[in-house]
Design a protein around this motif. Sequence first.
Motif, PDB file in Angstrom:
ATOM      1  N   GLN A 371       4.808  60.292   4.479  1.00 41.54           N
ATOM      2  CA  GLN A 371       5.565  61.045   5.491  1.00 41.54           C
ATOM      3  C   GLN A 371       6.500  60.134   6.276  1.00 41.54           C
ATOM      4  O   GLN A 371       7.644  60.484   6.554  1.00 41.54           O
ATOM      5  CB  GLN A 371       4.584  61.734   6.447  1.00 41.54           C
ATOM      6  N   LYS A 383      18.013  64.003  -2.104  1.00 42.76           N
ATOM      7  CA  LYS A 383      17.173  64.941  -2.840  1.00 42.76           C
ATOM      8  C   LYS A 383      18.033  65.967  -3.569  1.00 42.76           C
ATOM      9  O   LYS A 383      17.769  66.318  -4.723  1.00 42.76           O
ATOM     10  CB  LYS A 383      16.205  65.642  -1.883  1.00 42.76           C
ATOM     11  N   LYS A 425       9.533  69.251  -9.312  1.00 41.80           N
ATOM     12  CA  LYS A 425       9.193  68.666  -8.011  1.00 41.80           C
ATOM     13  C   LYS A 425       9.955  67.349  -7.859  1.00 41.80           C
ATOM     14  O   LYS A 425       9.726  66.406  -8.630  1.00 41.80           O
ATOM     15  CB  LYS A 425       7.686  68.441  -7.909  1.00 41.80           C
ATOM     16  N   TYR A 428       9.579  64.537  -2.848  1.00 44.15           N
ATOM     17  CA  TYR A 428       8.342  64.531  -2.068  1.00 44.15           C
ATOM     18  C   TYR A 428       7.821  65.950  -1.933  1.00 44.15           C
ATOM     19  O   TYR A 428       8.530  66.933  -2.151  1.00 44.15           O
ATOM     20  CB  TYR A 428       8.560  63.917  -0.682  1.00 44.15           C
ATOM     21  N   ASP A 430       6.202  69.427  -0.317  1.00 46.19           N
ATOM     22  CA  ASP A 430       6.532  70.272   0.834  1.00 46.19           C
ATOM     23  C   ASP A 430       5.412  70.282   1.871  1.00 46.19           C
ATOM     24  O   ASP A 430       5.629  70.649   3.021  1.00 46.19           O
ATOM     25  CB  ASP A 430       6.818  71.701   0.372  1.00 46.19           C
ATOM     26  N   LYS A 431       4.208  69.905   1.445  1.00 43.07           N
ATOM     27  CA  LYS A 431       3.104  69.787   2.399  1.00 43.07           C
ATOM     28  C   LYS A 431       2.286  68.550   2.027  1.00 43.07           C
ATOM     29  O   LYS A 431       2.267  68.123   0.877  1.00 43.07           O
ATOM     30  CB  LYS A 431       2.229  71.045   2.420  1.00 43.07           C
ATOM     31  N   TRP A 432       1.612  68.010   3.038  1.00 41.76           N
ATOM     32  CA  TRP A 432       0.938  66.740   2.871  1.00 41.76           C
ATOM     33  C   TRP A 432      -0.580  66.914   2.970  1.00 41.76           C
ATOM     34  O   TRP A 432      -1.065  67.866   3.562  1.00 41.76           O
ATOM     35  CB  TRP A 432       1.404  65.751   3.945  1.00 41.76           C
ATOM     36  N   THR A 471       1.188  73.641  -5.615  1.00 39.87           N
ATOM     37  CA  THR A 471       2.154  72.908  -4.792  1.00 39.87           C
ATOM     38  C   THR A 471       1.760  71.444  -4.615  1.00 39.87           C
ATOM     39  O   THR A 471       2.567  70.643  -4.144  1.00 39.87           O
ATOM     40  CB  THR A 471       2.285  73.547  -3.399  1.00 39.87           C
TER      41      THR A 471
END
Length: 687
Positions: A371, A383, A425, A428, A430-432, A471
């Motif tokens: 992040q 990106k 993908k 990076y 979309d959620k960590w 995801t």
Amino acid sequence: MKNYLYLPLLAALGAACQSGPSSSSGAGKPDVLQAALDTTVAPGDDFFTYANGTWLKNHPIPASESSWGIGREVQNEVYAQLRTISQQAAGAKAAEGSAQQKIGDFWAVGLDSARADKLGAQPIQRELNEATEMESIYQVPEVVAHLVPLGVNALISPNVQQDAKHSDRMALYLWQGGLGLPNRDYYFNTDARTKKIRAQYVRHVARIFQLLDPQQLGKDSATAKANAARVMALETTLARSSRKLEALRDPYANYHKMSLKQLDKLAPLSQTTWGEWLGEMGIPKQDSVIVGQPEFYQAVSKLLQNTGLEDWQAYLSWQLTRRFAPTLSQAFADENFHFYGTILRGATAQRPRWKRVLDMEERALGDDLGQLFVKEYFKPEAKERYQKLVANIVSSFSDHIKRLDWMSDTTKQVAEAKLRQITRKVGYADKWKDYGQLQIGRNSLTENVMRANRWDWNYDLSKLGKPVDRTLWGMTPQTYNAYYNPSNNEIVLPAAAFAIPGMLDADVDDAVVYGYAGASTIGHELTHGFDDEGSQFDAKGNLHEWWTKGDRKRFNQRVAGIVRQFSGYTALDSLHLNGKATAGENIADLGGIVIGLDAFKKTKEYQEGKKIGGLTPVQRYFLGYALGWQDQQRQEALASQILTDVHSPAQYRVNGPMADVPEFYEAFGVKPGQKLYRPDSARVKIW
């Protein structure tokens, strides 16, 4: 997976990813391709050395490394950034449980070598006592159940992944494992190099026991040697029932779904059941399990019933200590490095402690670092550029499928549908990952690594019985690598995969970008969905035959051609490449090159045809591909790779596929009599 020999990496490059989309040639600036060329070598004899020879001469392998290449250069540029982040976190008064607190504490105790030396083996003493104080062989499963969640490769290898035949479900797999040497061949090959490694391995195990012992494992050299021999004998039995590298690539042959009752019958346990044993590891009750290699688990069953207590005490103590030796005192770290770094890989000096700690920190807290990384070093416009590049490569692949003369229209339609459904993908997630439940402190580096391993174990177990979350990413954005996941039918391209050391994105012309990122990474990963292994999975990610019999036969004939080609390469002494084991990667390399080239032909740079740095656009494209494999290895590392890796060495990932591409011959005037020349009839064409 593309794979780079220098993993694990914290690899990414801020400078390479900050600028927005551009097809600038970088006119007036040093040309990364020209600077690397060795023009004393004819491209038709050895394109790898022609493309990279000067760079390789100017970048010798450091003593601390077993290989050196473009990935290490990228890594070094980001190490400084991550070091600063970690140092600042260590000095901050961060809130308990925050990302900054965890990064800071992990770093601080990791760098405290004096504390590690003072603690010695104390951080693993509790687990060590469990192994050495067993009073019966019937306690072995209980000890294994404690060690496996800590990341110890003890006897069995349970893991959670998508069911290969039902990709919407997460399933429990049981795989072969439990070895201290890289794979089964190290226990049985009779060449002088491998025999020497085996002898060194037994001596290494004995030395570890002598470092450990306040009790029985190595109280004198004779005891240590006896226990090392016990370890070697037990592991050799496991290795004998383990499958070879190439055999592990067959998804059908390594899929055996069975109920736990059937598993109990296949591989009975003396004093417990498989359900009870798995439950002791924290695994929720399962109706079924997928056994990869049934014969291996039959061997495990026999060992658990017939092997002596002292053998198990030695083996489990060894596997525990082997796993955590790099986190313990300098004596343990040095001995671990001596065997796994020097004997196996050829490095002559350990990497600086701060780099080793960063690698551990990446494995423990990779998403927290990620992040911070993307916020600073991978801007939205970068990106966007690479998302467009992916779209162009996909379009080119579709055109190739349409033109195939060996695939029927029926299969083409399904292939194109699968290609359209591949999830892309880029950069990076979309959620960590949420590390909220992971506690990191300053007691010891070993404790933090153990906690992180257990957190990973519980994180994976939490997926059982739940819908698949498509995801999720299997790599962090700062990883210099990429992969195709057949069960998700997705390509995953971390931000760092696009980085070129020392260069701004705006200064890289399209020819280089299409060769370096489009062919060797994007096209390569897309092709994996249709190689000899990936082609057995359908668009939804299920193991299912969607080819006609005739198409599969014609495809396999072409695969046999690339197997013969690569099996014919002698990489070191008498060691040939394993054409069967490396087939999927070699197919992907060749496919990526031809698909990426046709995508590049649609760009303005190609159509204008102007030379840059004295090189035509097509020459720059091929050299851009070779740039991605700018790497050299020590002989020990090369020998290890040939035995353990499904990827060919870098030199052959350039010279091998180039010898099959007609446009390469045209671009560099390759003629009969040159070493790479192959007549038309011998050239492999798949995509």
